[in-house]
Design a protein around this motif. Structure first.
Motif, PDB file in Angstrom:
ATOM      1  N   ARG A   1       0.743  -1.286  -0.105  1.00  0.00           N
ATOM      2  CA  ARG A   1       0.142  -0.067  -0.013  1.00  0.00           C
ATOM      3  C   ARG A   1       0.931   1.202   0.043  1.00  0.00           C
ATOM      4  O   ARG A   1       0.669   2.199  -0.811  1.00  0.00           O
ATOM      5  N   GLU A   2       1.839   1.317   0.745  1.00  0.00           N
ATOM      6  CA  GLU A   2       2.866   2.541   1.064  1.00  0.00           C
ATOM      7  C   GLU A   2       3.640   2.648  -0.227  1.00  0.00           C
ATOM      8  O   GLU A   2       3.719   3.820  -0.654  1.00  0.00           O
ATOM      9  N   ARG A   3       4.202   1.663  -0.970  1.00  0.00           N
ATOM     10  CA  ARG A   3       5.082   1.626  -2.179  1.00  0.00           C
ATOM     11  C   ARG A   3       4.346   1.996  -3.254  1.00  0.00           C
ATOM     12  O   ARG A   3       4.546   2.607  -4.187  1.00  0.00           O
ATOM     13  N   PHE A   4       3.178   1.077  -3.564  1.00  0.00           N
ATOM     14  CA  PHE A   4       2.315   1.115  -4.925  1.00  0.00           C
ATOM     15  C   PHE A   4       1.149   1.854  -4.939  1.00  0.00           C
ATOM     16  O   PHE A   4       0.317   1.737  -6.050  1.00  0.00           O
ATOM     17  N   GLY A   5       0.455   1.974  -3.691  1.00  0.00           N
ATOM     18  CA  GLY A   5      -0.888   2.446  -3.441  1.00  0.00           C
ATOM     19  C   GLY A   5      -2.087   1.356  -3.892  1.00  0.00           C
ATOM     20  O   GLY A   5      -3.012   1.532  -4.047  1.00  0.00           O
ATOM     21  N   TYR A   6      -1.676   0.133  -3.761  1.00  0.00           N
ATOM     22  CA  TYR A   6      -2.578  -0.928  -3.881  1.00  0.00           C
ATOM     23  C   TYR A   6      -2.912  -1.836  -2.576  1.00  0.00           C
ATOM     24  O   TYR A   6      -2.064  -1.993  -1.600  1.00  0.00           O
ATOM     25  N   GLU A   7      -4.234  -1.884  -2.558  1.00  0.00           N
ATOM     26  CA  GLU A   7      -4.823  -2.757  -1.596  1.00  0.00           C
ATOM     27  C   GLU A   7      -4.846  -4.306  -1.944  1.00  0.00           C
ATOM     28  O   GLU A   7      -5.529  -4.603  -2.884  1.00  0.00           O
ATOM     29  N   VAL A   8      -3.765  -5.050  -1.425  1.00  0.00           N
ATOM     30  CA  VAL A   8      -3.759  -6.330  -1.874  1.00  0.00           C
ATOM     31  C   VAL A   8      -4.369  -7.522  -1.039  1.00  0.00           C
ATOM     32  O   VAL A   8      -4.606  -7.414   0.209  1.00  0.00           O
TER      33      VAL A   8
ATOM     34  N   ALA B   1      -2.999 -17.006  -4.123  1.00  0.00           N
ATOM     35  CA  ALA B   1      -1.961 -17.461  -3.223  1.00  0.00           C
ATOM     36  C   ALA B   1      -0.920 -16.475  -3.367  1.00  0.00           C
ATOM     37  O   ALA B   1      -0.636 -16.066  -4.709  1.00  0.00           O
ATOM     38  N   ILE B   2       0.132 -16.131  -2.602  1.00  0.00           N
ATOM     39  CA  ILE B   2       1.302 -15.800  -2.815  1.00  0.00           C
ATOM     40  C   ILE B   2       2.134 -16.913  -3.417  1.00  0.00           C
ATOM     41  O   ILE B   2       2.218 -17.935  -2.688  1.00  0.00           O
ATOM     42  N   VAL B   3       2.744 -16.770  -4.469  1.00  0.00           N
ATOM     43  CA  VAL B   3       3.522 -17.931  -5.043  1.00  0.00           C
ATOM     44  C   VAL B   3       4.922 -17.489  -4.986  1.00  0.00           C
ATOM     45  O   VAL B   3       5.381 -16.511  -5.313  1.00  0.00           O
ATOM     46  N   GLY B   4       5.852 -18.446  -4.609  1.00  0.00           N
ATOM     47  CA  GLY B   4       7.274 -18.153  -4.592  1.00  0.00           C
ATOM     48  C   GLY B   4       7.782 -19.585  -4.310  1.00  0.00           C
ATOM     49  O   GLY B   4       7.342 -20.827  -4.646  1.00  0.00           O
ATOM     50  N   THR B   5       9.104 -19.809  -3.682  1.00  0.00           N
ATOM     51  CA  THR B   5       9.695 -20.968  -3.386  1.00  0.00           C
ATOM     52  C   THR B   5      10.020 -21.002  -1.759  1.00  0.00           C
ATOM     53  O   THR B   5      10.250 -20.019  -1.096  1.00  0.00           O
ATOM     54  N   CYS B   6       9.539 -22.293  -1.342  1.00  0.00           N
ATOM     55  CA  CYS B   6       9.396 -22.312   0.105  1.00  0.00           C
ATOM     56  C   CYS B   6      10.872 -22.556   0.662  1.00  0.00           C
ATOM     57  O   CYS B   6      11.892 -22.432  -0.116  1.00  0.00           O
ATOM     58  N   ARG B   7      10.989 -22.272   2.061  1.00  0.00           N
ATOM     59  CA  ARG B   7      12.368 -22.311   2.615  1.00  0.00           C
ATOM     60  C   ARG B   7      13.247 -23.437   2.376  1.00  0.00           C
ATOM     61  O   ARG B   7      14.260 -23.441   1.807  1.00  0.00           O
ATOM     62  N   THR B   8      12.646 -24.581   2.146  1.00  0.00           N
ATOM     63  CA  THR B   8      13.320 -25.801   1.952  1.00  0.00           C
ATOM     64  C   THR B   8      13.857 -25.854   0.567  1.00  0.00           C
ATOM     65  O   THR B   8      15.129 -26.105   0.338  1.00  0.00           O
ATOM     66  N   CYS B   9      13.079 -25.529  -0.490  1.00  0.00           N
ATOM     67  CA  CYS B   9      13.500 -25.691  -1.859  1.00  0.00           C
ATOM     68  C   CYS B   9      14.562 -24.478  -2.202  1.00  0.00           C
ATOM     69  O   CYS B   9      15.331 -24.525  -3.032  1.00  0.00           O
TER      70      CYS B   9
END
Length: 150
Positions: A123-130, A136-144
């Motif tokens: 919100r602060e950086r881009f003005g978006y309410e997410v 989902a938030i997609v990424g890579t887990c800690r193990t991977c």
């Protein structure tokens, strides 16, 4: 297409509570609807309508119709994890949000308030309410991530 609930999510913790909440809303508890609810209660993560249909040997149309009804009445919602199909989960603890590992497929449900700092930063950086309840938030887990470090 599944729609957002028309009413506030119901509060329930058990199958018996969910059945009572449905009846309180004037809904019938048909055998397919009860089976779909039971399948969601035993699932350890969001599941697809196809998975439920195959597991229960029910017609996919019946499963979708019941999932949409349960979602419309605040017991179930659907979420998208990565590029896969829409998945369904019970609203047992309010609206959890999800983290999805695109390498191993790990799914982490987190309380919405646990991601408030992320929402505030965006919100602060881009003005978006997410929101992370539907996608989902997609990424890579800690193990991977640790396994693939140079």
């Amino acid at each position: 297409m599944t729609v957002s609930p028309e009413t506030r999510p119901l509060v329930f913790a058990t199958l018996t509570d969910a059945v009572a909440a449905l009846r309180q809303r004037g809904l019938r508890l048909s055998t397919p609807r009860r089976l779909v609810l039971e399948a969601l209660f035993v699932a350890d993560r969001p599941v697809s309508a196809e998975q439920i249909s195959e597991r229960l040997k029910l017609d996919p149309t019946s499963v979708y119709r019941n999932l949409e009804t349960l979602e419309r009445h605040g017991l179930v919602r659907h979420v998208h994890l990565g590029h896969g199909p829409g998945l369904y989960a019970l609203l047992l603890h309010g609206e959890d949000e999800y983290l999805f590992c695109e390498r191993c497929g790990a799914v982490s449900a987190v309380p919405a308030e646990a991601l408030d700092a992320v929402r505030e930063r965006v919100r602060e950086r881009f003005g978006y309410e997410v929101h992370f309840a539907h996608f989902a938030i997609v990424g890579t887990c800690r193990t991977c991530s640790q396994e693939h470090q140079p």
